[in-house]
Every structure is written in C-alpha cells, then in structure tokens.
Design an enzyme around this catalytic site. Structure first.
Site, mmCIF file in Angstrom:
data_model
loop_
_atom_site.group_PDB
_atom_site.id
_atom_site.type_symbol
_atom_site.label_atom_id
_atom_site.label_comp_id
_atom_site.label_asym_id
_atom_site.label_seq_id
_atom_site.Cartn_x
_atom_site.Cartn_y
_atom_site.Cartn_z
ATOM 1 N N LYS A 17 0.824 -1.216 0.000
ATOM 2 C CA LYS A 17 0.000 0.000 0.000
ATOM 3 C C LYS A 17 0.856 1.263 0.000
ATOM 4 O O LYS A 17 0.603 2.191 -0.748
ATOM 5 C CB LYS A 17 -0.908 0.063 1.235
ATOM 6 C CG LYS A 17 -2.017 -0.937 1.264
ATOM 7 C CD LYS A 17 -2.987 -0.647 2.401
ATOM 8 C CE LYS A 17 -2.354 -0.622 3.785
ATOM 9 N NZ LYS A 17 -1.806 -1.897 4.241
ATOM 10 N N ARG A 92 -9.263 1.714 9.007
ATOM 11 C CA ARG A 92 -8.919 0.355 9.428
ATOM 12 C C ARG A 92 -10.053 -0.290 10.213
ATOM 13 O O ARG A 92 -9.956 -1.468 10.554
ATOM 14 C CB ARG A 92 -7.686 0.382 10.346
ATOM 15 C CG ARG A 92 -6.380 0.699 9.656
ATOM 16 C CD ARG A 92 -5.576 -0.551 9.454
ATOM 17 N NE ARG A 92 -4.235 -0.685 9.986
ATOM 18 C CZ ARG A 92 -3.142 -0.089 9.578
ATOM 19 N NH1 ARG A 92 -3.175 0.857 8.712
ATOM 20 N NH2 ARG A 92 -1.975 -0.411 10.072
ATOM 21 N N ARG A 131 11.691 -5.689 4.950
ATOM 22 C CA ARG A 131 11.463 -4.276 4.623
ATOM 23 C C ARG A 131 12.395 -3.372 5.424
ATOM 24 O O ARG A 131 12.662 -3.610 6.596
ATOM 25 C CB ARG A 131 10.008 -3.933 4.946
ATOM 26 C CG ARG A 131 9.703 -2.468 4.740
ATOM 27 C CD ARG A 131 8.251 -2.264 4.520
ATOM 28 N NE ARG A 131 7.501 -2.241 5.767
ATOM 29 C CZ ARG A 131 6.189 -1.982 5.811
ATOM 30 N NH1 ARG A 131 5.504 -1.779 4.710
ATOM 31 N NH2 ARG A 131 5.571 -1.973 6.971
ATOM 32 N N ARG A 164 11.616 -1.215 11.010
ATOM 33 C CA ARG A 164 10.586 -0.769 11.951
ATOM 34 C C ARG A 164 10.413 -1.807 13.046
ATOM 35 O O ARG A 164 10.431 -3.008 12.772
ATOM 36 C CB ARG A 164 9.253 -0.588 11.212
ATOM 37 C CG ARG A 164 9.145 0.731 10.513
ATOM 38 C CD ARG A 164 7.965 0.787 9.577
ATOM 39 N NE ARG A 164 6.717 0.285 10.147
ATOM 40 C CZ ARG A 164 5.553 0.286 9.493
ATOM 41 N NH1 ARG A 164 5.491 0.757 8.258
ATOM 42 N NH2 ARG A 164 4.467 -0.196 10.055
ATOM 43 N N ARG A 175 0.106 -8.328 13.358
ATOM 44 C CA ARG A 175 -0.478 -7.233 12.573
ATOM 45 C C ARG A 175 -1.375 -7.769 11.457
ATOM 46 O O ARG A 175 -2.427 -7.204 11.176
ATOM 47 C CB ARG A 175 0.630 -6.364 11.959
ATOM 48 C CG ARG A 175 1.282 -5.460 12.976
ATOM 49 C CD ARG A 175 2.557 -4.841 12.461
ATOM 50 N NE ARG A 175 2.364 -3.981 11.319
ATOM 51 C CZ ARG A 175 3.291 -3.761 10.389
ATOM 52 N NH1 ARG A 175 4.463 -4.373 10.455
ATOM 53 N NH2 ARG A 175 3.045 -2.959 9.406
HETATM 54 P P1 AMP Z 1 1.137 1.029 9.072
HETATM 55 O O1 AMP Z 1 2.332 1.841 8.746
HETATM 56 O O2 AMP Z 1 -0.080 1.438 8.255
HETATM 57 O O3 AMP Z 1 1.365 -0.451 9.057
HETATM 58 O O4 AMP Z 1 0.745 1.403 10.584
HETATM 59 C C1 AMP Z 1 1.601 1.140 11.656
HETATM 60 C C2 AMP Z 1 0.828 1.142 12.970
HETATM 61 O O5 AMP Z 1 0.229 2.434 13.167
HETATM 62 C C3 AMP Z 1 -0.345 0.175 13.027
HETATM 63 O O6 AMP Z 1 0.065 -1.134 13.400
HETATM 64 C C4 AMP Z 1 -1.217 0.832 14.091
HETATM 65 O O7 AMP Z 1 -0.674 0.640 15.397
HETATM 66 C C5 AMP Z 1 -1.070 2.302 13.755
HETATM 67 N N1 AMP Z 1 -2.075 2.721 12.764
HETATM 68 C C6 AMP Z 1 -1.857 3.114 11.478
HETATM 69 N N2 AMP Z 1 -3.006 3.443 10.868
HETATM 70 C C7 AMP Z 1 -4.003 3.246 11.780
HETATM 71 C C8 AMP Z 1 -5.419 3.392 11.760
HETATM 72 N N3 AMP Z 1 -6.059 3.791 10.660
HETATM 73 N N4 AMP Z 1 -6.106 3.105 12.894
HETATM 74 C C9 AMP Z 1 -5.467 2.721 14.011
HETATM 75 N N5 AMP Z 1 -4.140 2.527 14.102
HETATM 76 C C10 AMP Z 1 -3.403 2.792 12.997
#
Ligand code: AMP
Length: 224
Positions: A17, A92, A131, A164, A175
């Site tokens: 994404k 989400r 990654r 990360r 996740r």
């Molecule tokens: P990502 O980079 O999109 O994988 O997001 C990393 C982390 O940020 C996720 O595992 C959540 O802890 C938090 N996060 C990102 N986007 C959201 C969202 N829309 N709602 C809640 N938590 C989020």
C-alpha cells in the site's frame, strides 16, 4: 474544477500500500495520507499523540479510533488535499470508515473508489521482515526485492534505513491477524456500496501500479 478524487487503498500490512500510494499520488497529483506515517512522525517529534500511539504501535495493535480520526480530520485541512487524497492504512475499522464518509461529506466529496490489494500471507511475512524504511521520509526498500543502491542508505535522501520495530517477525503475524479481524469488515463496507475493486498485489511493483492506474481511470470514466 473537477471534483476531488478520494481513493482508499486497502490491503494487509506488506501488500504494498505504502509504495503504491506514493506512486499513485505522484502520478495523479493527489495527496498521500498514510496514518501510519503520520503516527511515526508524531513519534519522532515526541508529541503527546506520538507517545499515546507508541504503545499500540509497538504491539501491532490499532490506535483508538477517536485519536486516529481526529488526526485525519486535521490532515484534511491542509491545502495539498484539495485535488483529492489517496488514503493509505485508513480506514482500518468500520467506525473509521463511517467517520471518513462524514468528513468527506463536509468537504463536499465522498469515497470514489476503494482498492483491495490482495497478497498471500507467506509473501506478506517475507516482504515485511525484509522491509527497510528511511528515517527521514519513510521511503521503503526491501533487502532482497528492492534493495537500495548503497546498503543501509536511502536512494532518495541518503538517510539511514532501519527496520521498523513492528516489522520484526513476531509482530508481523499479529499485525496481519489484527488486519483481517478489524479491517475485513471495512472491505465488506465498501463492497456493499459498490466501491470495491480487487487488484493482485503479488505481481511485480510496476505491474501493480499500472493495474491501479487502470482501475482509477475506469472509475473516473464511469463518473463523468
Ligand atoms: P502502518 O504503517 O499502516 O502499518 O501502521 C503502523 C501502525 O500504526 C499500526 O500497526 C497501528 O498501530 C497504527 N495505525 C496506522 N493506521 C491506523 C489506523 N487507521 N487506525 C489505528 N491505528 C493505525
């Protein structure tokens, strides 16, 4: 002026994404709004929001809806969003999807398209564990599939590449599980509204980008 275009990219962590959202935003001139990137920025800047989000992020859990929605609402005030937005990692949960509908209605728009990028779980785990992310701006590489020219350094801005905390294998599986539990219903939400299109994300990056551009163009043609 044409109506703003609001596109939601859906797909489990590792589906691509982030990479694809960046490419689409450049090609289409839309703002890229990644809630994960916004949370990481708050974390770096040690804001209160960042401190609050940190414990959830490190466990691979979702940050509470109210916090996430308020952050997106603020982001949508910024002038670069007037032509439209690619949402990456948001919504989400169904509550977030409903809140997004309200926020966009206030701006005179709506979600025009939701694209689900599908990738088998084994591929996701391999992609995420390899990654590497750039400290300065979040550019994304993979040690095997998309290595930087100089190991450990970002091709775009020369900053350090790091893994990360939540890309470590034990968090990755959590996740992915959280994704399907909480975001599966969001996929159904958009499908029920006739907005969902699926794209095969296991193809190479350029093929996926082209497939996404084709889907967007087809939707724009439908809407004029
Ligand atoms: P990502 O980079 O999109 O994988 O997001 C990393 C982390 O940020 C996720 O595992 C959540 O802890 C938090 N996060 C990102 N986007 C959201 C969202 N829309 N709602 C809640 N938590 C989020």
């Amino acid at each position: 002026m044409a109506h703003p275009l609001y596109i939601v990219l859906l797909g489990p962590p590792g589906a691509g994404k982030g990479t694809q959202a960046r490419r689409l935003s450049e090609r289409l001139g839309l703002a890229h709004v990644s809630t994960g990137d916004l949370f990481r920025k708050h974390l770096r800047e040690q804001t209160r929001l960042g401190q609050l989000a940190q414990s959830y992020m490190n466990k691979g859990e979702l940050v509470p809806d109210s916090v996430t929605i308020a952050m997106v609402q603020e982001r949508l005030q910024e002038p670069d969003t007037v032509k439209g937005v690619i949402f990456d990692g948001f919504p989400r949960t169904v509550a977030q999807a409903e809140a997004l509908d309200d926020l966009l209605a206030q701006l005179g728009g709506r979600v025009n398209l939701a694209v689900l990028i599908q990738v088998p779980e084994e591929v996701l785990v391999e992609r995420l564990s390899g990654r590497r992310t750039c400290r300065a701006q979040g550019h994304i590489f993979h040690v095997k599939y998309n290595p930087p020219k100089v190991p450990g350094k970002c091709d775009f801005d020369g900053s350090e590449l790091y893994q990360r905390e939540d890309d470590k294998p034990e968090t990755v599986r959590r996740r992915i599980q959280v994704y399907w539990e909480q975001t599966g219903p969001v996929v159904d939400y958009y499908r029920a509204r006739g907005l969902l299109v699926e794209v095969d994300g296991a193809q190479d990056m350029d093929t996926v980008t082209q497939a996404l551009l084709d889907v967007v163009t087809a939707r724009e043609d439908d809407e004029v």
